[in-house]
Design a protein around this motif. Structure first.
Motif, PDB file in Angstrom:
ATOM      1  N   SER A   1      51.675  33.740  38.717  1.00 14.60           N
ATOM      2  CA  SER A   1      51.661  32.319  38.369  1.00 14.60           C
ATOM      3  C   SER A   1      51.495  32.133  36.858  1.00 14.60           C
ATOM      4  O   SER A   1      51.981  31.148  36.305  1.00 14.60           O
ATOM      5  CB  SER A   1      50.579  31.569  39.145  1.00 14.60           C
TER       6      SER A   1
ATOM      7  N   ASP B   1      42.260  41.709  39.235  1.00 17.23           N
ATOM      8  CA  ASP B   1      42.324  40.245  39.280  1.00 17.23           C
ATOM      9  C   ASP B   1      42.141  39.764  40.734  1.00 17.23           C
ATOM     10  O   ASP B   1      41.526  40.446  41.526  1.00 17.23           O
ATOM     11  CB  ASP B   1      43.626  39.740  38.643  1.00 17.23           C
ATOM     12  N   ALA B   2      42.703  38.624  41.071  1.00 14.39           N
ATOM     13  CA  ALA B   2      42.484  38.063  42.408  1.00 14.39           C
ATOM     14  C   ALA B   2      43.469  38.669  43.403  1.00 14.39           C
ATOM     15  O   ALA B   2      44.383  38.006  43.896  1.00 14.39           O
ATOM     16  CB  ALA B   2      42.610  36.552  42.371  1.00 14.39           C
TER      17      ALA B   2
ATOM     18  N   HIS C   1      38.960  29.583  42.789  1.00 23.17           N
ATOM     19  CA  HIS C   1      38.161  28.963  41.717  1.00 23.17           C
ATOM     20  C   HIS C   1      37.163  27.955  42.295  1.00 23.17           C
ATOM     21  O   HIS C   1      36.055  27.818  41.812  1.00 23.17           O
ATOM     22  CB  HIS C   1      39.071  28.240  40.715  1.00 23.17           C
TER      23      HIS C   1
ATOM     24  N   TYR D   1      38.661  34.744  33.849  1.00 22.97           N
ATOM     25  CA  TYR D   1      38.462  33.324  34.124  1.00 22.97           C
ATOM     26  C   TYR D   1      38.240  33.197  35.623  1.00 22.97           C
ATOM     27  O   TYR D   1      39.074  33.626  36.411  1.00 22.97           O
ATOM     28  CB  TYR D   1      39.731  32.588  33.665  1.00 22.97           C
TER      29      TYR D   1
ATOM     30  N   ARG E   1      47.459  31.730  28.528  1.00 21.96           N
ATOM     31  CA  ARG E   1      47.387  32.961  27.732  1.00 21.96           C
ATOM     32  C   ARG E   1      48.751  33.630  27.629  1.00 21.96           C
ATOM     33  O   ARG E   1      49.011  34.343  26.653  1.00 21.96           O
ATOM     34  CB  ARG E   1      46.354  33.926  28.351  1.00 21.96           C
TER      35      ARG E   1
ATOM     36  N   ALA F   1      43.756  40.021  32.756  1.00 24.04           N
ATOM     37  CA  ALA F   1      42.511  39.505  32.173  1.00 24.04           C
ATOM     38  C   ALA F   1      41.551  40.664  31.936  1.00 24.04           C
ATOM     39  O   ALA F   1      41.251  41.426  32.860  1.00 24.04           O
ATOM     40  CB  ALA F   1      41.888  38.483  33.107  1.00 24.04           C
TER      41      ALA F   1
ATOM     42  N   SER G   1      48.669  26.557  35.714  1.00 21.66           N
ATOM     43  CA  SER G   1      47.860  27.676  36.192  1.00 21.66           C
ATOM     44  C   SER G   1      47.038  28.103  34.989  1.00 21.66           C
ATOM     45  O   SER G   1      47.603  28.360  33.923  1.00 21.66           O
ATOM     46  CB  SER G   1      48.774  28.808  36.652  1.00 21.66           C
ATOM     47  N   GLY G   2      45.719  28.155  35.149  1.00 25.85           N
ATOM     48  CA  GLY G   2      44.857  28.391  33.986  1.00 25.85           C
ATOM     49  C   GLY G   2      45.318  29.567  33.139  1.00 25.85           C
ATOM     50  O   GLY G   2      45.543  29.441  31.925  1.00 25.85           O
ATOM     51  N   SER G   3      45.494  30.716  33.798  1.00 27.20           N
ATOM     52  CA  SER G   3      45.807  31.926  33.043  1.00 27.20           C
ATOM     53  C   SER G   3      47.182  31.856  32.360  1.00 27.20           C
ATOM     54  O   SER G   3      47.474  32.660  31.481  1.00 27.20           O
ATOM     55  CB  SER G   3      45.745  33.139  33.964  1.00 27.20           C
TER      56      SER G   3
ATOM     57  N   SER H   1      44.397  31.791  43.923  1.00 20.92           N
ATOM     58  CA  SER H   1      43.312  31.622  42.955  1.00 20.92           C
ATOM     59  C   SER H   1      42.857  30.168  42.826  1.00 20.92           C
ATOM     60  O   SER H   1      41.687  29.920  42.560  1.00 20.92           O
ATOM     61  CB  SER H   1      43.694  32.214  41.603  1.00 20.92           C
TER      62      SER H   1
HETATM   63  O1  PMV Z   1      45.278  31.188  36.541  1.00 20.65           O
HETATM   64  P1  PMV Z   1      44.845  31.398  37.933  1.00 20.65           P
HETATM   65  O2  PMV Z   1      44.396  30.132  38.600  1.00 20.65           O
HETATM   66  O3  PMV Z   1      45.848  32.159  38.735  1.00 20.65           O
HETATM   67  O4  PMV Z   1      43.506  32.290  37.913  1.00 20.65           O
HETATM   68  C1  PMV Z   1      43.468  33.607  37.419  1.00 20.65           C
HETATM   69  C2  PMV Z   1      42.256  34.294  37.903  1.00 20.65           C
HETATM   70  C3  PMV Z   1      42.129  35.766  37.540  1.00 20.65           C
HETATM   71  O5  PMV Z   1      43.385  36.390  37.488  1.00 20.65           O
HETATM   72  C4  PMV Z   1      41.312  36.444  38.637  1.00 20.65           C
HETATM   73  C5  PMV Z   1      41.377  35.980  36.237  1.00 20.65           C
HETATM   74  C6  PMV Z   1      42.143  35.665  34.986  1.00 20.65           C
HETATM   75  O6  PMV Z   1      41.469  35.342  33.984  1.00 20.65           O
HETATM   76  O7  PMV Z   1      43.381  35.796  34.940  1.00 20.65           O
END
Ligand code: PMV
Length: 324
Positions: free
Chosen positions: A108, A282-283, A196, A19, A145, A15, A140-142, A192
């Motif tokens: 993820s 990132d996280a 969140h 996010y 993408r 990222a 998983s949100g990311s 994450s």
């Molecule tokens: O998609 P998740 O829930 O693993 O969240 C991703 C969170 C970050 O990697 C920190 C930021 C991002 O936009 O990928």
């Protein structure tokens, strides 16, 4: 049904504009939009087969049985796809990654992008990328993408149908290299999904979200113009702001290790000596150092010497999730 099994590969993404926090947790509708670069050379390969004689869904990751919690998350994701396909069969899911999982390398994202594409195809659904992106987001949100290659933007929206990713520029638009300084390969204590939830407890989250449209537009413009300095400035600000939110959440979320900070200082030092490079995190504790391809050897040489850096991974702009 044309086929009951399929396999797909997908790559993680880093990222550039992060996010962090959801406006709707169940639907994984993000608080703010984000921009990423899909990373080649790190891959997740997932095979899905729907089998009538299985008692329940089974999931293996790198050959080992997944935990009940991990399997449950995948089952819930498969349920969305089964519902869309009108299918009720349990699935066998086999996932292989060639990079360390759960270290902030967005494993993820690659996992749910590959799972979505493989499961949809195995279920007989022929979905366009935007629909795959919407579904992957639910896992998983990311991951929404990682359906696309290159530079990708995920737009924030209140609507499930509209909150999807779309390509901004193809992988060959700009050859940046992500030199990932691995300072720990241990699984992180707080994932994450939990992170969140904590975002809203930070007094800095509201200002971070309110300023996001400005950062997104600076980032988009910098990518389209291949303006490295502009990209470096907005990305470091964005990463620092997200980690400031984490550090000021209740309870505080501290992903950094001493070596994380050492790499951040080394990057600043490299830049002072004229090497174009910036960091984004990132996280997790590992540091992604982005640099134009011409400078990546100098960056790698310097980072290898930082105490606490265990390994460097090199990733180039990568392509979309594909069936294999
Ligand atoms: O998609 P998740 O829930 O693993 O969240 C991703 C969170 C970050 O990697 C920190 C930021 C991002 O936009 O990928």
């Amino acid at each position: 049904m044309p086929s009951a099994s399929a396999a797909a590969t997908a790559s993680p993404n880093i990222a550039l504009i992060k996010y962090w926090g959801n406006r709707d947790e169940a639907l994984r509708l993000p608080s703010n939009g984000s921009i990423s670069l899909t990373l080649a050379g790190l891959t997740c390969r997932t095979a899905v087969s729907f089998e009538a004689d299985l008692p329940a869904d089974v999931l293996t990751v790198n050959g080992a049985m997944e935990t009940p919690a991990g399997t449950e998350r995948v089952s819930r994701h498969l349920d969305l796809i089964r519902a869309q396909a009108g299918l009720r069969l349990p699935a066998r899911v086999e996932s292989q990654t060639d990079f360390p999982a759960a270290t902030g390398l967005a494993s993820s994202a690659a996992a749910f992008a590959a799972l979505t594409l493989a499961a949809a195809s195995a279920a007989g659904l022929d979905l366009p990328p935007r629909e795959l992106s919407r579904l992957a987001r639910r896992g998983s949100g990311s991951a929404c993408r990682s359906i696309f290659g290159g530079y990708v933007e995920w737009r924030a929206s209140d609507s499930d149908a509209q909150s999807i990713a779309e390509p901004l520029a193809p992988p060959d638009h700009w050859h940046l290299v992500d030199v990932v300084a691995i300072v720990s390969a241990d699984p992180k204590a707080i994932g994450s999904t939990e992170g969140h939830r904590l975002a809203a407890t930070s007094p800095l989250q509201a200002s971070r979200v309110a300023d996001a449209p400005r950062r997104l537009s600076l980032c988009r413009e910098a990518i389209l113009r291949r303006d490295f300095e502009g990209l470096a400035a907005v990305c470091e600000l964005d990463s620092n702001w997200m980690h400031a939110v984490m550090l000021t959440s209740r309870p505080a979320l501290i992903y950094w290790l001493p070596a994380t900070l050492a790499v951040m200082h080394a990057v600043a030092e490299l830049r002072r000596s004229g090497v174009p490079v910036f960091y984004t995190i990132d996280a997790g504790p590992n540091v992604h150092c982005l640099t134009p391809v011409e400078a990546h050897a100098a960056v790698a040489e310097r980072l290898r010497a930082v105490v606490g850096v265990r390994q460097l991974l090199l990733a180039h702009p990568g392509g979309p999730a594909v069936l294999v």
